[in-house]
Write an enzyme that holds these catalytic residues in place. Sequence first.
Site, short mmCIF file in Angstrom:
data_model
loop_
_atom_site.label_atom_id
_atom_site.label_comp_id
_atom_site.label_asym_id
_atom_site.label_seq_id
_atom_site.Cartn_x
_atom_site.Cartn_y
_atom_site.Cartn_z
N MET A 1 -4.54 8.65 10.34
CA MET A 1 -5.28 7.41 10.61
C MET A 1 -6.42 7.24 9.60
SD MET A 1 -4.09 5.70 13.22
CE MET A 1 -5.29 4.88 14.27
N CYS A 2 -6.86 6.03 9.50
CA CYS A 2 -7.89 5.72 8.52
C CYS A 2 -9.11 5.19 9.27
CB CYS A 2 -7.37 4.64 7.58
SG CYS A 2 -5.73 5.02 6.94
N GLU A 3 -10.13 4.85 8.52
CA GLU A 3 -11.29 4.22 9.16
C GLU A 3 -11.67 2.95 8.44
OE1 GLU A 3 -14.33 6.15 11.09
OE2 GLU A 3 -13.33 8.09 11.22
N ASN B 1 -5.98 -0.23 9.54
CA ASN B 1 -6.02 1.11 10.12
C ASN B 1 -4.91 1.19 11.15
OD1 ASN B 1 -7.24 1.83 13.06
ND2 ASN B 1 -7.55 3.54 11.68
#
Lengths: 269, 269
Positions: free
Chosen positions: A1-3, A108
Amino acid sequence: MCELLGMSANVPTDICFSFSGLMQRGGETGPHRDGWGIAFYEGKGIRAFHDPAPSCRSEIAQLIKHHPIKSLIVISHIRQANVGSVCLENTHPFIRELWGKSWSFAHNGQLDKRIFDLELNFYQPVGTTDSEYAFCWLLGEIRKRFPTQPSHSSDLTDLIHNLCEQLRSLGVYNMLLSESENLYAYCSSKLSWLTRRAPFGEASLMDEELTVDFCKETTANDIVTVIATVPLTANEVWNQFESGELVVFNQGLVREQRKAPLSNEVDDH
Amino acid sequence: MCELLGMSANVPTDICFSFSGLMQRGGETGPHRDGWGIAFYEGKGIRAFHDPAPSCRSEIAQLIKHHPIKSLIVISHIRQANVGSVCLENTHPFIRELWGKSWSFAHNGQLDKRIFDLELNFYQPVGTTDSEYAFCWLLGEIRKRFPTQPSHSSDLTDLIHNLCEQLRSLGVYNMLLSESENLYAYCSSKLSWLTRRAPFGEASLMDEELTVDFCKETTANDIVTVIATVPLTANEVWNQFESGELVVFNQGLVREQRKAPLSNEVDDH
């Protein structure tokens, strides 16, 4: 996952404080080592920085952290790769032109492989991520429906919400999108926001020992909204988006809002 | 008038040396105070920096000058505004996507107002310059003729040369253009190029007291071509483009060349 990190303000504001917190998560307090990017709007122009190196060690990130670039709208992203290798062309935010405006986009989440079955019209991805593909599809659908900018912004908001809902049905789809005036924030699983305005107080970053007294940095009329995957400060109250909710921010304020018609629970992957 | 700087190389090469010379012309040894920009290709990705401030005083320019970003293709531009105000969206290089490739473009010269009568199809300018308008028209014409990438690159070269010739008929049109693999350099009035390869020697900048011994910086197989409006070094022999000449550089070498069919003399405005 990203932010994700976004900002909408009514006066040119730097994002150094929030960016400091986000960058720590790029390999230091968080696992997002696969690049980062940021887009600052300046009028209709866009100043974008992309780096496939971890943000906590990036020289360009250091420059941005210490060299205040003031803007009304900012979109930033740090990446933990799932679909698509770690390289410059897979680094968010992605940018395309529509109606003579620069649209920027960061995502995201992760989408099902079926995303790649959606037909693209005007825009083709340069890289190999599900995110850029989704952006090309979304912007192409907007262009197909509105070859020129619609006179009622609510029609555009309806369409964007509808397209985001379609993408949410393919997986986790939290998104920041802007065309230089409005910031569209859509939540599928996890997104929070916070508006700072007078009377300003102190804020302390969760990810770094840094406290800012916004009172010293602002005037009484300033309105600054920050949007982030996970709240960046510990001593302020953040609003959580609902799943399926789209909020359109303009000049730091909520301009429009759309919610999912039904309470479709989507897992937080 | 503005100044162009391009690079094509067969190994990732930094452009710090040439960039140092160009940046001095941005308000120090030259009158080009109205912004600057640079695009570095890294694979299919692009790393672009734009600044409407004079390059000789820009913090981001300082970063690029001292922080070597290695690339096979670079396009850079410093601006002295004629058409369009000094602002971020009017700062070259301009970037658009076609065929899933990032095309970047910079222009030196000035075009007649009739440029704005040309019909645009797919791409719309974000800013107000004749240059961005010309780019949108040129890329739209390429897309109209070749909705997908043509199998023979020479067909594309013919078309680009033809389109550049049409633009030259509207004024002064020196151009650098790339889609991440080839660097298209077109001359209407003033453009020079130089290929550095083994045995490498020393080069001294005309605009700053700086000498580089490329022998220490390179290997025997390196081939690096630099293209500039005006030669950047005093002790090397530069090739001057003819008016109406298009040269396609690939991996530092001349891949294709087109000349104007007739000797149309165009004034150097």
